[in-house]
Write a protein that holds these residues in place. Structure first.
Motif, PDB file in Angstrom:
ATOM      1  N   PRO A  22      23.489   7.055 -22.819  1.00  0.00           N
ATOM      2  CA  PRO A  22      23.469   8.278 -22.020  1.00  0.00           C
ATOM      3  C   PRO A  22      24.502   8.249 -20.893  1.00  0.00           C
ATOM      4  CG  PRO A  22      21.601   6.881 -21.478  1.00  0.00           C
ATOM      5  CD  PRO A  22      22.245   6.274 -22.672  1.00  0.00           C
ATOM      6  N   LEU A  23      24.924   9.446 -20.462  1.00  0.00           N
ATOM      7  CA  LEU A  23      25.906   9.595 -19.391  1.00  0.00           C
ATOM      8  C   LEU A  23      25.178   9.648 -18.051  1.00  0.00           C
ATOM      9  CD1 LEU A  23      28.931  10.070 -18.700  1.00  0.00           C
ATOM     10  CD2 LEU A  23      28.418  12.532 -18.793  1.00  0.00           C
ATOM     11  N   ALA A  63      25.414  15.513 -17.573  1.00  0.00           N
ATOM     12  CA  ALA A  63      24.897  14.147 -17.501  1.00  0.00           C
ATOM     13  C   ALA A  63      23.443  14.075 -17.956  1.00  0.00           C
ATOM     14  CB  ALA A  63      25.029  13.611 -16.083  1.00  0.00           C
ATOM     15  N   ASN A  64      22.997  12.857 -18.248  1.00  0.00           N
ATOM     16  CA  ASN A  64      21.614  12.614 -18.657  1.00  0.00           C
ATOM     17  C   ASN A  64      20.750  12.085 -17.510  1.00  0.00           C
ATOM     18  OD1 ASN A  64      23.429  11.574 -21.340  1.00  0.00           O
ATOM     19  ND2 ASN A  64      21.878  13.149 -21.676  1.00  0.00           N
ATOM     20  N   ALA A  65      21.401  11.689 -16.410  1.00  0.00           N
ATOM     21  CA  ALA A  65      20.675  11.266 -15.216  1.00  0.00           C
ATOM     22  C   ALA A  65      21.652  11.308 -14.046  1.00  0.00           C
ATOM     23  CB  ALA A  65      20.094   9.862 -15.363  1.00  0.00           C
ATOM     24  N   TYR A 217      18.430   3.724 -16.957  1.00  0.00           N
ATOM     25  CA  TYR A 217      17.261   3.748 -17.829  1.00  0.00           C
ATOM     26  C   TYR A 217      16.467   5.055 -17.748  1.00  0.00           C
ATOM     27  CZ  TYR A 217      17.948  -1.311 -18.441  1.00  0.00           C
ATOM     28  OH  TYR A 217      18.464  -2.538 -18.746  1.00  0.00           O
ATOM     29  N   LEU A 218      16.745   5.914 -16.772  1.00  0.00           N
ATOM     30  CA  LEU A 218      15.972   7.142 -16.593  1.00  0.00           C
ATOM     31  C   LEU A 218      16.022   8.099 -17.793  1.00  0.00           C
ATOM     32  CD1 LEU A 218      16.393   8.269 -12.866  1.00  0.00           C
ATOM     33  CD2 LEU A 218      14.289   7.598 -14.039  1.00  0.00           C
ATOM     34  N   PRO A 219      17.138   8.194 -18.530  1.00  0.00           N
ATOM     35  CA  PRO A 219      17.166   9.146 -19.642  1.00  0.00           C
ATOM     36  C   PRO A 219      16.123   8.891 -20.729  1.00  0.00           C
ATOM     37  CG  PRO A 219      19.399   8.558 -19.020  1.00  0.00           C
ATOM     38  CD  PRO A 219      18.483   7.629 -18.281  1.00  0.00           C
TER      39      PRO A 219
END
Length: 276
Positions: A22-23, A63-65, A217-219
């Motif tokens: 993820p970005l 973005a993913n996070a 790691y949030l995504p």
């Protein structure tokens, strides 16, 4: 060694991130920006470090996070953080904010008093003094360092867990209190982690690196798990790096190597965690 079912949840987060890359949009401080980017990469995610107010909204939207940091703050970066946080909130993009200096700067404290209820970050990370200050609890500041007399210990962890857990529930957030012992709570579950080594205090930006690791790691969609996995991974990496280094310079380099090379068995067998 941690329970099999608990470990499985953390490893699922790790596998998800490594599989999807993820970005992660990071708006952090110049002291640690390169280390934060490399820590995101070591975890298997992809960093982008844009901070100009005229472009951050567009970057955050893809973005993913979102990873935010109050260290060495500037007027432009404060503006950029607000723009990005608004986009993240609008698009349900998870975000973590590091409260660097929140206990020693009235300007940062005022900013957070507006920021937190308006943008509702997913995870709030800081040392115990920064967390207490932001939660409106009396504390004693010593620059950007935590007051040693207020550090989380095995003796006071339950008391802190009760107090901070209530605040976390009220604000629907995960609190990550970093230090020699780390406390993580979402108000429902509270954990004490004891990984790490004193050498981590001899290099600049370890707190910022941990914050970026949480963002990496949030995504995966499990904020409490992301905070736990990041904290355990970073602490274990510190322990392993210390065994292979001769001082802060080589330790710094080895820290990234250990996060990158860490196996699932390391997470299972070396995580020192207690549920309070």
């Amino acid at each position: 060694m941690i329970r099999h079912d608990f470990a499985a949840g953390l490893l699922d987060i790790r596998r998800s991130v490594k599989a999807s890359s993820p970005l992660i949009h990071c708006i952090t401080n110049p002291i640690s920006i390169n280390d934060c980017a490399n820590m995101v990469l070591a975890a298997g995610s992809r960093p982008i470090m844009a901070e100009h107010p005229d472009e951050v909204g567009e970057i955050t939207a893809m973005a993913n996070a979102l990873c935010l940091n109050l260290g060495s703050i500037t007027r432009d970066r404060l503006e950029a953080m607000g723009i990005s946080a608004a986009i993240a909130r609008e698009n349900n993009i998870p975000m973590v904010i590091d409260l660097v200096g929140a206990a020693c700067s009235s300007m940062r404290k005022r900013y957070l008093e507006d920021f937190i209820p308006k943008f509702k970050p997913t995870v709030i990370k800081g040392n115990i003094t920064e967390i207490l200050s932001t939660c409106g609890i009396e504390c004693k500041s010593s620059g950007v360092e935590a007051n040693r007399g207020q550090l989380v210990t095995g003796d006071n962890a339950r008391e802190y867990g009760d107090i901070l857990g209530k605040w976390a529930t009220e604000h629907n957030v995960v609190l990550l209190v970093s230090g020699p012992k780390d406390l993580i709570t979402d108000g429902r579950d509270t954990y004490l982690l004891s990984n790490g080594v004193s050498m981590m205090g001899n290099i600049t930006g370890t707190g910022c690196m941990l914050n970026s690791l949480v963002a990496a790691y949030l995504p995966a969609g499990n904020p409490l798990g992301a905070a736990l996995l990041a904290t355990a991974t970073f602490g274990i990496a510190g322990e392993m790096a210390a065994k292979k280094s001769d001082g802060p310079g080589s330790f710094h380099i080895k820290l990234f190597d250990e996060v990158y090379n860490m196996g699932e068995a390391d997470i299972i067998t070396k995580t020192k965690i207690t549920k309070l």
